[in-house]
Design a protein around this motif. Structure first.
Motif, PDB file in Angstrom:
ATOM      1  N   THR A   1       0.833  -1.202   0.000  1.00 36.14           N
ATOM      2  CA  THR A   1       0.000   0.000   0.000  1.00 36.14           C
ATOM      3  C   THR A   1       0.864   1.246   0.000  1.00 36.14           C
ATOM      4  N   VAL A   2       0.456   2.234  -0.785  1.00 40.19           N
ATOM      5  CA  VAL A   2       1.013   3.582  -0.698  1.00 40.19           C
ATOM      6  C   VAL A   2      -0.074   4.442  -0.065  1.00 40.19           C
ATOM      7  N   ARG A   3       0.267   5.099   1.047  1.00 46.83           N
ATOM      8  CA  ARG A   3      -0.696   5.954   1.760  1.00 46.83           C
ATOM      9  C   ARG A   3      -0.212   7.393   1.708  1.00 46.83           C
ATOM     10  N   LEU A   4      -1.072   8.272   1.188  1.00 44.45           N
ATOM     11  CA  LEU A   4      -0.824   9.706   1.204  1.00 44.45           C
ATOM     12  C   LEU A   4      -1.698  10.302   2.292  1.00 44.45           C
ATOM     13  N   GLU A   5      -1.089  10.952   3.256  1.00 45.85           N
ATOM     14  CA  GLU A   5      -1.834  11.546   4.369  1.00 45.85           C
ATOM     15  C   GLU A   5      -1.936  13.052   4.159  1.00 45.85           C
ATOM     16  N   PHE A   6      -3.182  13.534   4.215  1.00 49.27           N
ATOM     17  CA  PHE A   6      -3.481  14.946   4.000  1.00 49.27           C
ATOM     18  C   PHE A   6      -4.126  15.532   5.237  1.00 49.27           C
ATOM     19  N   GLY A   7      -3.989  16.846   5.415  1.00 47.05           N
ATOM     20  CA  GLY A   7      -4.631  17.498   6.538  1.00 47.05           C
ATOM     21  C   GLY A   7      -4.851  18.978   6.298  1.00 47.05           C
ATOM     22  N   HIS A   8      -5.779  19.488   7.091  1.00 47.25           N
ATOM     23  CA  HIS A   8      -6.105  20.912   7.102  1.00 47.25           C
ATOM     24  C   HIS A   8      -6.408  21.257   8.555  1.00 47.25           C
TER      25      HIS A   8
ATOM     26  N   ALA B   1      -8.451  23.146  10.089  1.00 43.23           N
ATOM     27  CA  ALA B   1      -9.859  23.226  10.480  1.00 43.23           C
ATOM     28  C   ALA B   1     -10.708  22.079   9.934  1.00 43.23           C
ATOM     29  N   ARG B   2     -10.244  21.404   8.875  1.00 42.87           N
ATOM     30  CA  ARG B   2     -11.085  20.396   8.219  1.00 42.87           C
ATOM     31  C   ARG B   2     -10.654  18.962   8.493  1.00 42.87           C
ATOM     32  N   GLY B   3      -9.593  18.765   9.271  1.00 42.19           N
ATOM     33  CA  GLY B   3      -9.217  17.421   9.678  1.00 42.19           C
ATOM     34  C   GLY B   3      -8.204  16.747   8.771  1.00 42.19           C
ATOM     35  N   ARG B   4      -8.051  15.425   8.999  1.00 39.87           N
ATOM     36  CA  ARG B   4      -7.048  14.628   8.298  1.00 39.87           C
ATOM     37  C   ARG B   4      -7.707  13.429   7.633  1.00 39.87           C
ATOM     38  N   PHE B   5      -7.102  12.972   6.544  1.00 38.67           N
ATOM     39  CA  PHE B   5      -7.574  11.766   5.872  1.00 38.67           C
ATOM     40  C   PHE B   5      -6.414  11.138   5.113  1.00 38.67           C
ATOM     41  N   ALA B   6      -6.604   9.884   4.710  1.00 40.30           N
ATOM     42  CA  ALA B   6      -5.605   9.170   3.920  1.00 40.30           C
ATOM     43  C   ALA B   6      -6.211   8.781   2.585  1.00 40.30           C
ATOM     44  N   LEU B   7      -5.438   8.957   1.549  1.00 43.13           N
ATOM     45  CA  LEU B   7      -5.760   8.434   0.232  1.00 43.13           C
ATOM     46  C   LEU B   7      -4.807   7.265   0.033  1.00 43.13           C
ATOM     47  N   GLU B   8      -5.370   6.050  -0.026  1.00 41.47           N
ATOM     48  CA  GLU B   8      -4.555   4.843  -0.064  1.00 41.47           C
ATOM     49  C   GLU B   8      -4.698   4.135  -1.404  1.00 41.47           C
ATOM     50  N   PHE B   9      -3.579   3.614  -1.875  1.00 40.32           N
ATOM     51  CA  PHE B   9      -3.525   2.829  -3.098  1.00 40.32           C
ATOM     52  C   PHE B   9      -3.095   1.429  -2.690  1.00 40.32           C
ATOM     53  N   HIS B  10      -3.939   0.429  -2.967  1.00 39.48           N
ATOM     54  CA  HIS B  10      -3.688  -0.946  -2.516  1.00 39.48           C
ATOM     55  C   HIS B  10      -3.263  -1.848  -3.668  1.00 39.48           C
ATOM     56  N   ASP B  11      -2.542  -2.927  -3.305  1.00 41.64           N
ATOM     57  CA  ASP B  11      -1.987  -3.882  -4.268  1.00 41.64           C
ATOM     58  C   ASP B  11      -1.049  -3.178  -5.233  1.00 41.64           C
TER      59      ASP B  11
ATOM     60  N   LEU C   1     -10.329   6.120   0.218  1.00 41.66           N
ATOM     61  CA  LEU C   1     -10.250   7.339   1.005  1.00 41.66           C
ATOM     62  C   LEU C   1     -10.794   7.030   2.381  1.00 41.66           C
ATOM     63  N   ARG C   2     -10.036   7.370   3.425  1.00 41.73           N
ATOM     64  CA  ARG C   2     -10.549   7.131   4.771  1.00 41.73           C
ATOM     65  C   ARG C   2     -10.098   8.232   5.722  1.00 41.73           C
ATOM     66  N   PRO C   3     -10.981   8.592   6.652  1.00 44.74           N
ATOM     67  CA  PRO C   3     -10.624   9.629   7.640  1.00 44.74           C
ATOM     68  C   PRO C   3      -9.582   9.108   8.613  1.00 44.74           C
ATOM     69  N   LEU C   4      -8.803  10.034   9.161  1.00 45.39           N
ATOM     70  CA  LEU C   4      -7.805   9.713  10.186  1.00 45.39           C
ATOM     71  C   LEU C   4      -8.127  10.498  11.456  1.00 45.39           C
ATOM     72  N   ALA C   5      -7.735   9.960  12.576  1.00 42.20           N
ATOM     73  CA  ALA C   5      -7.927  10.668  13.843  1.00 42.20           C
ATOM     74  C   ALA C   5      -7.047  11.911  13.858  1.00 42.20           C
TER      75      ALA C   5
END
Length: 133
Positions: free
Chosen positions: A48-55, A57-67, A128-132
């Motif tokens: 998996t390649v995981r790109l972690e993004f954040g803002h 005021a708007r929080g964090r999330f990961a865009l993940e590419f699997h296999d 796409l999934r939210p992160l804590a």
């Protein structure tokens, strides 16, 4: 063959993307609104390649590419280029993610371009999934 998309709307190939359209009709602007906080490469249970993004005021999330396969990463700056001290309060986003499909048997191809790095790889799934916070 097409990649499977989970948590975001399917992309059309070929195409360049800096916005992620959400199933509820909203979108995330990965170029202007969200900074790229990190890139992780994981090997278990799927490559998996995981790109972690954040803002702030708007929080964090990961865009993940699997296999993932055929991964090439090029970093265009190093710490000797002037990276020092604390990270920026508002890190830069990505320039674009290019999505290609080649034939029925090959996994789709992705190219991620950001100010300080470039990634190229094949992957079967994008999630796409939210992160804590």
């Amino acid at each position: 063959m097409r990649a499977r998309f989970t948590g975001l709307k399917q992309w059309e190939a070929p195409g360049d993307y800096s916005d992620v359209d959400l199933p509820d009709g909203g979108f995330l602007d990965l170029h202007n609104d969200f900074g790229l906080l990190g890139v992780a490469m994981l090997g278990y249970p799927k490559s998996t390649v995981r790109l972690e993004f954040g803002h702030p005021a708007r929080g964090r999330f990961a865009l993940e590419f699997h296999d993932v396969g055929e991964l090439v990463m090029q970093q265009t700056v190093t710490s000797s280029d002037g990276w020092h001290g604390q990270p920026d309060d508002e890190p830069e986003g990505i320039d674009s993610i290019t999505y290609y499909e080649y034939g029925a048997e090959l996994p789709p191809f992705f190219e991620v371009q950001a100010p300080s790095l470039r990634l190229r790889f094949r992957a079967w799934e994008v999630a796409l999934r939210p992160l804590a916070a």
